[in-house]
Motif scaffolding. Sequence first.
Motif, PDB file in Angstrom:
ATOM      1  N   LEU A  18       0.114  -1.391   7.477  1.00  0.00           N
ATOM      2  CA  LEU A  18       0.304  -0.142   6.744  1.00  0.00           C
ATOM      3  C   LEU A  18       1.723   0.393   6.898  1.00  0.00           C
ATOM      4  CD1 LEU A  18      -0.978   1.930   4.919  1.00  0.00           C
ATOM      5  CD2 LEU A  18      -1.874   3.111   6.937  1.00  0.00           C
ATOM      6  N   GLU A  19       2.297   0.213   8.083  1.00  0.00           N
ATOM      7  CA  GLU A  19       3.674   0.666   8.300  1.00  0.00           C
ATOM      8  C   GLU A  19       4.624  -0.042   7.341  1.00  0.00           C
ATOM      9  OE1 GLU A  19       7.059   0.881  11.842  1.00  0.00           O
ATOM     10  OE2 GLU A  19       5.081   0.047  12.258  1.00  0.00           O
ATOM     11  N   LEU A  20       4.420  -1.352   7.177  1.00  0.00           N
ATOM     12  CA  LEU A  20       5.260  -2.120   6.262  1.00  0.00           C
ATOM     13  C   LEU A  20       5.019  -1.696   4.819  1.00  0.00           C
ATOM     14  CD1 LEU A  20       7.193  -4.439   5.577  1.00  0.00           C
ATOM     15  CD2 LEU A  20       5.249  -6.016   5.757  1.00  0.00           C
ATOM     16  N   MET A  30       6.104   0.953  -0.808  1.00  0.00           N
ATOM     17  CA  MET A  30       5.512   1.605  -1.979  1.00  0.00           C
ATOM     18  C   MET A  30       4.974   2.986  -1.621  1.00  0.00           C
ATOM     19  SD  MET A  30       2.352  -1.052  -2.036  1.00  0.00           S
ATOM     20  CE  MET A  30       3.562  -2.379  -1.790  1.00  0.00           C
ATOM     21  N   ASP A  31       4.833   3.817  -2.647  1.00  0.00           N
ATOM     22  CA  ASP A  31       4.373   5.191  -2.443  1.00  0.00           C
ATOM     23  C   ASP A  31       2.884   5.268  -2.150  1.00  0.00           C
ATOM     24  OD1 ASP A  31       6.950   6.164  -2.913  1.00  0.00           O
ATOM     25  OD2 ASP A  31       6.613   6.304  -5.081  1.00  0.00           O
ATOM     26  N   ILE A  58       7.710 -10.353   6.859  1.00  0.00           N
ATOM     27  CA  ILE A  58       7.975  -9.542   5.678  1.00  0.00           C
ATOM     28  C   ILE A  58       7.731 -10.389   4.439  1.00  0.00           C
ATOM     29  CG2 ILE A  58      10.453 -10.080   5.483  1.00  0.00           C
ATOM     30  CD1 ILE A  58      10.871  -7.129   4.673  1.00  0.00           C
ATOM     31  N   GLU A  59       7.285  -9.737   3.387  1.00  0.00           N
ATOM     32  CA  GLU A  59       7.135 -10.370   2.074  1.00  0.00           C
ATOM     33  C   GLU A  59       8.253  -9.866   1.171  1.00  0.00           C
ATOM     34  OE1 GLU A  59       3.841 -10.659  -1.564  1.00  0.00           O
ATOM     35  OE2 GLU A  59       3.750  -9.014  -0.126  1.00  0.00           O
ATOM     36  N   GLN A 118      13.280  -4.037  -4.250  1.00  0.00           N
ATOM     37  CA  GLN A 118      13.247  -3.035  -3.183  1.00  0.00           C
ATOM     38  C   GLN A 118      12.988  -3.663  -1.812  1.00  0.00           C
ATOM     39  OE1 GLN A 118      11.788  -2.844  -6.094  1.00  0.00           O
ATOM     40  NE2 GLN A 118      12.425  -0.909  -7.062  1.00  0.00           N
ATOM     41  N   ASP A 119      12.242  -4.762  -1.788  1.00  0.00           N
ATOM     42  CA  ASP A 119      11.974  -5.435  -0.515  1.00  0.00           C
ATOM     43  C   ASP A 119      13.244  -5.968   0.136  1.00  0.00           C
ATOM     44  OD1 ASP A 119       9.231  -4.993  -0.651  1.00  0.00           O
ATOM     45  OD2 ASP A 119       8.850  -6.881  -1.689  1.00  0.00           O
ATOM     46  N   MET A 120      14.247  -6.237  -0.675  1.00  0.00           N
ATOM     47  CA  MET A 120      15.489  -6.784  -0.142  1.00  0.00           C
ATOM     48  C   MET A 120      16.204  -5.784   0.771  1.00  0.00           C
ATOM     49  SD  MET A 120      15.356  -9.696  -1.650  1.00  0.00           S
ATOM     50  CE  MET A 120      16.949 -10.341  -1.259  1.00  0.00           C
ATOM     51  N   GLU A 121      15.869  -4.515   0.602  1.00  0.00           N
ATOM     52  CA  GLU A 121      16.537  -3.464   1.379  1.00  0.00           C
ATOM     53  C   GLU A 121      15.785  -3.100   2.651  1.00  0.00           C
ATOM     54  OE1 GLU A 121      16.698  -0.305  -1.421  1.00  0.00           O
ATOM     55  OE2 GLU A 121      17.969  -1.407  -2.848  1.00  0.00           O
ATOM     56  N   SER A 122      14.643  -3.739   2.869  1.00  0.00           N
ATOM     57  CA  SER A 122      13.819  -3.396   4.016  1.00  0.00           C
ATOM     58  C   SER A 122      14.488  -3.790   5.327  1.00  0.00           C
ATOM     59  CB  SER A 122      12.453  -4.091   3.910  1.00  0.00           C
ATOM     60  OG  SER A 122      11.698  -3.884   5.091  1.00  0.00           O
TER      61      SER A 122
END
Length: 248
Positions: free
Chosen positions: A130-132, A137-138, A233-234, A239-243
């Motif tokens: 859930l943290e990830l 996402m919102d 990470i997936e 947006q995932d690229m910025e995680s």
Amino acid sequence: MKAIILAAGQGTRLRPLTDDRPKCMVEYKGKSIITTILETMHNCGIEDIAIVGGYKIDVLKEYLKDQTIVFFENKEYEKTNMVSTFFCAEEWMDDDLIISYADIMYTDSLLQKVLSEPSPISTSVDLEWLELWKCRMDNPLADAETMKLDDFGNIVELGKKPKSYDEIHGQYMGLIKIKKELIGEIVEFYATLSRDAMYDGKSFTQMYMTSFLQMIIDHIMPIKAVLVHGGWIEIDCVQDMESEMFIP
């Protein structure tokens, strides 16, 4: 131990980064996803590795030309899904297998924990998912799928639409281990499935991997959940690229 990396998809949600390359070649923190996956596998002693490509497979072959990789091709990648891609490598399935999606990265210790699980079939399940998902996402519940575990740590349900967070005991990641003695039975079971039926609303060729895993649970044997706490990470959208959740 052998590995099969499923890398046939087009990665449409990562465009324009995937306009000229497969999704697994997109870079995260200066290193391609596929390079990170391969390094992790090598670090854990896995050297017999096959990749099932599809979209831009020639670009991927050229990129990995200096590595000892066996390639299989899903020529129908535009109209199929993960299970069809997996069985394109059926002839490779003659030893213990690690199956990995090509858009996930995970730590050496996470992969080693999956490798150490003695059950005939197992898959990693993130308890801290859930943290990830909140970072990605919102509304995490709208994107999440069910993952129900019994008191023995076996998966009893996955891949369905959840009504509440109570139905999500963890997150399926796309990292699976199948021991050699079970592979033949799974291959035979897949061959018996109707090509005309629908599987969780999808045709046989577009079947989700979670649907197939659920059928293994229902008809062959339980799937053991290898419980992890983050460490992966997936990469599914820009947006995932910025995680900052994962540092390879």
